[in-house]
Enzyme design. Structure first.
Site, PDB file in Angstrom:
ATOM      1  N   LYS A 148       0.822  -1.214   0.000  1.00  0.00           N
ATOM      2  CA  LYS A 148       0.000   0.000   0.000  1.00  0.00           C
ATOM      3  C   LYS A 148       0.849   1.254   0.000  1.00  0.00           C
ATOM      4  O   LYS A 148       0.458   2.269  -0.574  1.00  0.00           O
ATOM      5  CB  LYS A 148      -0.949   0.022   1.209  1.00  0.00           C
ATOM      6  CG  LYS A 148      -2.161  -0.847   1.045  1.00  0.00           C
ATOM      7  CD  LYS A 148      -3.198  -0.555   2.107  1.00  0.00           C
ATOM      8  CE  LYS A 148      -4.389  -1.476   1.970  1.00  0.00           C
ATOM      9  NZ  LYS A 148      -5.324  -1.370   3.099  1.00  0.00           N
ATOM     10  N   LYS A 230      -6.574 -11.187  -7.222  1.00  0.00           N
ATOM     11  CA  LYS A 230      -7.874 -11.300  -6.556  1.00  0.00           C
ATOM     12  C   LYS A 230      -8.843 -10.214  -7.043  1.00  0.00           C
ATOM     13  O   LYS A 230      -8.423  -9.087  -7.298  1.00  0.00           O
ATOM     14  CB  LYS A 230      -7.619 -11.137  -5.046  1.00  0.00           C
ATOM     15  CG  LYS A 230      -8.788 -11.438  -4.151  1.00  0.00           C
ATOM     16  CD  LYS A 230      -8.350 -11.342  -2.694  1.00  0.00           C
ATOM     17  CE  LYS A 230      -9.506 -10.963  -1.797  1.00  0.00           C
ATOM     18  NZ  LYS A 230      -9.125 -10.818  -0.399  1.00  0.00           N
ATOM     19  N   LYS A 233     -12.717  -4.951  -4.698  1.00  0.00           N
ATOM     20  CA  LYS A 233     -13.852  -4.043  -4.729  1.00  0.00           C
ATOM     21  C   LYS A 233     -13.428  -2.595  -4.910  1.00  0.00           C
ATOM     22  O   LYS A 233     -14.271  -1.725  -5.135  1.00  0.00           O
ATOM     23  CB  LYS A 233     -14.697  -4.215  -3.459  1.00  0.00           C
ATOM     24  CG  LYS A 233     -14.074  -3.699  -2.172  1.00  0.00           C
ATOM     25  CD  LYS A 233     -14.876  -4.249  -0.996  1.00  0.00           C
ATOM     26  CE  LYS A 233     -14.685  -3.564   0.333  1.00  0.00           C
ATOM     27  NZ  LYS A 233     -13.405  -2.974   0.643  1.00  0.00           N
TER      28      LYS A 233
END
Ligand code: TRP
Length: 365
Positions: A148, A230, A233
């Site tokens: 991140k 993956k 969202k």
């Protein structure tokens, strides 16, 4: 360590395992809670992006299946969400939206405690304390932090660094026995366990050491455009996922354009991850084994499969979206669910925080 000789609470029924959970840890977890009526579960999702079919298949449906056997706490981690800059209006709307979707998917607020993290001050309180037991080096090793901070290099804040410690607080506060998470959260769970053991080693048995509860590989739903990563969202490209609130036309378009592999025959083969992912989604939404589906496509091609998969998803989403529309229309009702959830969460966590304070030598309030 738990004393032996207590009644062991019953194992989760096979139904949970059938849904794709790796239950290998659960027996040990049961042993750590000899005196509780029901073992407890805590899990969280950040209220960011759009809940996808991957969130449903990898997390929500299992949460629903677990809610009767366990005391369940499901938290919308808004404090975690602000480690990345959020638009205030959007954040608030997402919290209501996610809650309404949880309920539309079958989570019952009378059975499971549904709440937002910022309503329950004990989370931030315990996380401060755990900060003082976390080593810099240990936090620096977290792969999600590294990943991140390279993605948000303009805003590498201390909250981002501290994210896993807050997550540990979420879990330890509830003496959660099991923590359903995706594979990507395993390292954070390991840190949580280490912190619990470290603290217990100094102050006695204050924390329950939680066990991860990780879905089988089959429950991991991959991006429609890159089946090696993956389904996310928060992906900027919304063609990589099917959102639970996608209109039928959007579902059809996205599935039609989903990446498949070279080859024409419909077979389940992990070396063809695009097709394998579509078959996994098909099996889960249609409620049929993968082999049955593969059997139907003998002599047919990807085009047929995609058309029928899109319809299966549309049919699957229809009742969820219908319930969602009713639930989201009642904002005061949702606010009541959250107020009630926060009250229950606070009542549950206050005694544990008081024990921690006492252990540390803080003067009792
Ligand atoms: N970090 C988790 C994720 O990104 C979300 C989370 C926060 C969580 N607190 C938690 C998950 C506690 C399980 C338990 O998926």
């Amino acid at each position: 360590m738990a004393a032996s000789g207590h009644a062991t609470p019953r194992m989760p029924p096979a139904r949970c395992l059938d849904l794709g959970w790796v239950g290998g840890y659960s027996l040990d977890a049961m042993k750590t809670t000899p005196d509780k009526r029901k073992p407890s579960i805590l899990s969280g999702i950040q209220p960011t992006g759009r809940l996808t079919i991957g969130n449903y298949l990898g997390a929500l449906r299992n949460w629903v299946a677990l809610q009767d056997q366990y005391e369940c706490y499901y938290v919308l981690v808004d404090l975690h969400a602000i480690t990345v800059r959020q638009e205030p209006k959007v954040l608030r709307r997402r919290c209501y939206e996610f809650l309404a979707l949880y309920m539309a998917c079958g989570l019952d607020p009378a059975t499971s405690t549904l709440f937002v993290q910022s309503h329950v001050p004990t989370h931030a309180q315990l996380s401060w304390i755990l900060n003082c037991f976390t080593y810099m080096g240990e936090a620096q090793r977290m792969t999600q932090f590294k990943e991140k901070s390279s993605r948000h290099s303009e805003n590498i804040n201390i909250g981002l660094f501290d994210y896993p410690v807050l997550m540990a607080a979420d879990i330890l506060l509830y003496s959660a026995d099991l923590v359903p998470v995706g594979e990507d959260q395993k390292q954070h769970l390991e840190l949580t366990r280490n912190l619990a053991e470290r603290f217990n080693g100094i102050y006695g048995n204050v924390f329950t050491v939680p066990e991860p509860f990780i879905p089988k590989v089959g429950a991991r739903i991959m991006s429609l455009k890159d089946p090696t990563s993956k389904m996310s969202k928060t992906d900027e490209d919304d063609a990589t996922y099917v959102a639970l609130l996608d209109e039928p036309e959007a579902v059809r378009r996205k599935i039609k354009r989903a990446v498949t592999d070279a080859g024409r025959e419909v077979v389940y083969d992990e070396s063809r991850p695009g097709l394998a992912n579509l078959l996994t989604i098909f099996a889960a939404t249609a409620g049929e084994p993968i082999e049955t589906i593969v059997g139907r496509y003998e002599g047919k091609g990807y085009g047929d499969l995609k058309k029928e998969l899109a319809e299966a998803i549309v049919e699957f989403l229809r009742p969820v979206q219908q319930r969602y529309r009713d639930i989201i229309a009642d904002e005061p009702g949702l606010a009541r669910v959250l107020a009630d959830g926060a009250a229950r969460a606070l009542a549950r966590t206050r005694p544990l925080l008081a024990r921690v304070h006492e252990a540390l030598g803080f003067i009792p309030e």
